[in-house]
Write a protein that holds these residues in place. Structure first.
Motif, PDB file in Angstrom:
ATOM      1  N   MET A   1       0.851  -1.185   0.000  1.00  0.00           N
ATOM      2  CA  MET A   1       0.000   0.000   0.000  1.00  0.00           C
ATOM      3  C   MET A   1       0.890   1.240   0.000  1.00  0.00           C
ATOM      4  SD  MET A   1      -3.184   0.882  -0.099  1.00  0.00           S
ATOM      5  CE  MET A   1      -4.288  -0.374   0.458  1.00  0.00           C
ATOM      6  N   LYS A   2       0.511   2.196  -0.795  1.00  0.00           N
ATOM      7  CA  LYS A   2       1.264   3.438  -0.946  1.00  0.00           C
ATOM      8  C   LYS A   2       0.402   4.592  -0.446  1.00  0.00           C
ATOM      9  CE  LYS A   2       3.688   5.735  -4.732  1.00  0.00           C
ATOM     10  NZ  LYS A   2       3.987   5.608  -6.157  1.00  0.00           N
ATOM     11  N   GLN A   3       1.036   5.541   0.242  1.00  0.00           N
ATOM     12  CA  GLN A   3       0.339   6.742   0.678  1.00  0.00           C
ATOM     13  C   GLN A   3       1.240   7.932   0.394  1.00  0.00           C
ATOM     14  OE1 GLN A   3      -2.400   7.809   4.281  1.00  0.00           O
ATOM     15  NE2 GLN A   3      -0.374   7.445   5.072  1.00  0.00           N
ATOM     16  N   GLU A   4       0.669   8.981  -0.179  1.00  0.00           N
ATOM     17  CA  GLU A   4       1.464  10.156  -0.490  1.00  0.00           C
ATOM     18  C   GLU A   4       0.607  11.404  -0.344  1.00  0.00           C
ATOM     19  OE1 GLU A   4       4.226  11.829  -4.134  1.00  0.00           O
ATOM     20  OE2 GLU A   4       3.909   9.664  -3.937  1.00  0.00           O
ATOM     21  N   PHE A   5       1.234  12.463   0.148  1.00  0.00           N
ATOM     22  CA  PHE A   5       0.582  13.756   0.303  1.00  0.00           C
ATOM     23  C   PHE A   5       1.435  14.788  -0.422  1.00  0.00           C
ATOM     24  CE2 PHE A   5      -0.297  17.749   2.493  1.00  0.00           C
ATOM     25  CZ  PHE A   5      -1.678  17.753   2.508  1.00  0.00           C
ATOM     26  N   PHE A   6       0.816  15.606  -1.278  1.00  0.00           N
ATOM     27  CA  PHE A   6       1.562  16.633  -1.993  1.00  0.00           C
ATOM     28  C   PHE A   6       0.636  17.805  -2.306  1.00  0.00           C
ATOM     29  CE2 PHE A   6      -0.112  13.648  -5.038  1.00  0.00           C
ATOM     30  CZ  PHE A   6      -0.541  14.403  -6.111  1.00  0.00           C
ATOM     31  N   GLU A   7       1.209  18.859  -2.844  1.00  0.00           N
ATOM     32  CA  GLU A   7       0.465  20.078  -3.142  1.00  0.00           C
ATOM     33  C   GLU A   7       0.743  20.517  -4.572  1.00  0.00           C
ATOM     34  OE1 GLU A   7       1.363  24.433  -1.651  1.00  0.00           O
ATOM     35  OE2 GLU A   7       0.331  23.321  -0.066  1.00  0.00           O
ATOM     36  N   VAL A   8      -0.284  21.047  -5.237  1.00  0.00           N
ATOM     37  CA  VAL A   8      -0.104  21.682  -6.544  1.00  0.00           C
ATOM     38  C   VAL A   8      -0.697  23.075  -6.478  1.00  0.00           C
ATOM     39  CG1 VAL A   8      -0.077  19.520  -7.855  1.00  0.00           C
ATOM     40  CG2 VAL A   8      -2.227  20.731  -7.541  1.00  0.00           C
ATOM     41  N   SER A   9      -0.195  23.958  -7.307  1.00  0.00           N
ATOM     42  CA  SER A   9      -0.714  25.321  -7.396  1.00  0.00           C
ATOM     43  C   SER A   9      -1.375  25.516  -8.747  1.00  0.00           C
ATOM     44  CB  SER A   9       0.419  26.341  -7.234  1.00  0.00           C
ATOM     45  OG  SER A   9       0.958  26.271  -5.951  1.00  0.00           O
ATOM     46  N   VAL A  10      -2.444  26.275  -8.735  1.00  0.00           N
ATOM     47  CA  VAL A  10      -3.191  26.563  -9.959  1.00  0.00           C
ATOM     48  C   VAL A  10      -3.411  28.074 -10.030  1.00  0.00           C
ATOM     49  CG1 VAL A  10      -5.353  26.194 -11.215  1.00  0.00           C
ATOM     50  CG2 VAL A  10      -4.386  24.339  -9.820  1.00  0.00           C
ATOM     51  N   SER A  11      -3.020  28.676 -11.137  1.00  0.00           N
ATOM     52  CA  SER A  11      -3.284  30.099 -11.373  1.00  0.00           C
ATOM     53  C   SER A  11      -4.648  30.243 -12.024  1.00  0.00           C
ATOM     54  CB  SER A  11      -2.224  30.702 -12.296  1.00  0.00           C
ATOM     55  OG  SER A  11      -0.969  30.660 -11.679  1.00  0.00           O
ATOM     56  N   THR A  12      -5.437  31.164 -11.525  1.00  0.00           N
ATOM     57  CA  THR A  12      -6.741  31.422 -12.129  1.00  0.00           C
ATOM     58  C   THR A  12      -6.765  32.861 -12.660  1.00  0.00           C
ATOM     59  OG1 THR A  12      -7.850  32.292 -10.150  1.00  0.00           O
ATOM     60  CG2 THR A  12      -7.809  29.884 -10.429  1.00  0.00           C
ATOM     61  N   PRO A  13      -7.567  33.121 -13.681  1.00  0.00           N
ATOM     62  CA  PRO A  13      -7.656  34.472 -14.234  1.00  0.00           C
ATOM     63  C   PRO A  13      -8.665  35.349 -13.486  1.00  0.00           C
ATOM     64  CG  PRO A  13      -8.957  32.981 -15.558  1.00  0.00           C
ATOM     65  CD  PRO A  13      -8.295  32.144 -14.495  1.00  0.00           C
ATOM     66  N   GLY A  14      -9.172  34.865 -12.386  1.00  0.00           N
ATOM     67  CA  GLY A  14     -10.293  35.494 -11.699  1.00  0.00           C
ATOM     68  C   GLY A  14     -11.486  34.575 -11.857  1.00  0.00           C
ATOM     69  N   LYS A  15     -12.660  35.079 -11.646  1.00  0.00           N
ATOM     70  CA  LYS A  15     -13.885  34.278 -11.673  1.00  0.00           C
ATOM     71  C   LYS A  15     -13.931  33.403 -12.923  1.00  0.00           C
ATOM     72  CE  LYS A  15     -17.204  36.573  -9.506  1.00  0.00           C
ATOM     73  NZ  LYS A  15     -18.314  37.480  -9.341  1.00  0.00           N
ATOM     74  N   ARG A 131      -3.889  26.865  -3.950  1.00  0.00           N
ATOM     75  CA  ARG A 131      -3.194  25.646  -3.532  1.00  0.00           C
ATOM     76  C   ARG A 131      -4.193  24.509  -3.406  1.00  0.00           C
ATOM     77  NH1 ARG A 131      -2.301  28.222   0.986  1.00  0.00           N
ATOM     78  NH2 ARG A 131      -2.681  26.346   2.194  1.00  0.00           N
ATOM     79  N   LEU A 132      -3.840  23.386  -3.981  1.00  0.00           N
ATOM     80  CA  LEU A 132      -4.628  22.172  -3.827  1.00  0.00           C
ATOM     81  C   LEU A 132      -3.780  21.156  -3.079  1.00  0.00           C
ATOM     82  CD1 LEU A 132      -6.153  21.867  -7.405  1.00  0.00           C
ATOM     83  CD2 LEU A 132      -7.155  22.960  -5.384  1.00  0.00           C
ATOM     84  N   ASN A 133      -4.277  20.693  -1.944  1.00  0.00           N
ATOM     85  CA  ASN A 133      -3.606  19.658  -1.171  1.00  0.00           C
ATOM     86  C   ASN A 133      -4.177  18.320  -1.608  1.00  0.00           C
ATOM     87  OD1 ASN A 133      -1.996  21.359   0.628  1.00  0.00           O
ATOM     88  ND2 ASN A 133      -3.984  22.054   1.354  1.00  0.00           N
ATOM     89  N   ILE A 134      -3.290  17.387  -1.941  1.00  0.00           N
ATOM     90  CA  ILE A 134      -3.721  16.121  -2.524  1.00  0.00           C
ATOM     91  C   ILE A 134      -3.171  14.961  -1.709  1.00  0.00           C
ATOM     92  CG2 ILE A 134      -3.713  14.701  -4.612  1.00  0.00           C
ATOM     93  CD1 ILE A 134      -3.403  17.342  -6.189  1.00  0.00           C
ATOM     94  N   HIS A 135      -4.032  13.997  -1.472  1.00  0.00           N
ATOM     95  CA  HIS A 135      -3.657  12.790  -0.731  1.00  0.00           C
ATOM     96  C   HIS A 135      -4.008  11.588  -1.593  1.00  0.00           C
ATOM     97  CE1 HIS A 135      -4.542   9.528   2.247  1.00  0.00           C
ATOM     98  NE2 HIS A 135      -3.314   9.867   2.593  1.00  0.00           N
ATOM     99  N   TYR A 136      -3.054  10.667  -1.723  1.00  0.00           N
ATOM    100  CA  TYR A 136      -3.274   9.441  -2.472  1.00  0.00           C
ATOM    101  C   TYR A 136      -3.086   8.257  -1.548  1.00  0.00           C
ATOM    102  CZ  TYR A 136      -2.703   5.601  -5.762  1.00  0.00           C
ATOM    103  OH  TYR A 136      -2.829   4.430  -6.427  1.00  0.00           O
ATOM    104  N   LEU A 137      -3.986   7.311  -1.660  1.00  0.00           N
ATOM    105  CA  LEU A 137      -3.873   6.041  -0.934  1.00  0.00           C
ATOM    106  C   LEU A 137      -4.188   4.936  -1.919  1.00  0.00           C
ATOM    107  CD1 LEU A 137      -3.431   4.680   1.814  1.00  0.00           C
ATOM    108  CD2 LEU A 137      -5.888   4.864   2.197  1.00  0.00           C
ATOM    109  N   GLY A 138      -3.229   4.060  -2.157  1.00  0.00           N
ATOM    110  CA  GLY A 138      -3.447   2.979  -3.126  1.00  0.00           C
ATOM    111  C   GLY A 138      -2.166   2.247  -3.428  1.00  0.00           C
TER     112      GLY A 138
END
Length: 139
Positions: A1-15, A131-138
């Protein structure tokens, strides 16, 4: 079993609705995730996450228009005004949507439907970096 936590950033143009499907798929592929559960959490109160149709850009515009009518930016309509006039409506829009999604990973892929995409739904008018915090379990 693998578990990982990481973060990605996303730029938005506004709404907007920013399609993050390819970004998330690249992360899944680069980290060799095979089969499991990916949980994505948006670490902001002025943005949210959606799985929605991608075949027709009118769908995105209908969603934006709907939320403008449902939770309008209106002077004096809201009690809290911490810094900008779109702050209170953006919080309420995030409240009505989701700030967390769980998506299965199957054979290293996000098993999205033919006309589905994963979107970061930006509720603020100004461009932002989210910021998006991402967790994977699998496996």
């Amino acid at each position: 079993m693998k578990q990982e936590f990481f973060e990605v950033s996303v730029s938005t143009p506004g709404k907007s609705l920013t399609d993050i499907s390819e970004l998330i798929q690249r992360e899944v592929t680069s980290r060799s995730f095979h089969s499991g559960l990916l949980t994505i959490w948006c670490a902001h109160t002025g943005a949210s996450l959606l799985v929605q149709a991608n075949a027709d850009p009118d769908v995105q515009q209908d969603i934006l228009d709907y939320f403008e009518k449902l939770v309008p930016k209106s002077a004096g309509a809201y009690r809290h005004k911490p810094d900008e006039d779109d702050n209170a409506p953006s919080h309420l829009r995030a409240l009505l949507t989701q700030t967390q999604l769980s998506i299965p990973i199957y054979d290293g892929l996000l098993p999205m439907g033919k006309v589905q995409s994963l979107y970061l739904f930006e509720h603020r008018e100004a461009p932002k970096i989210r910021r998006l915090n991402i967790h994977y379990l699998g496996t």
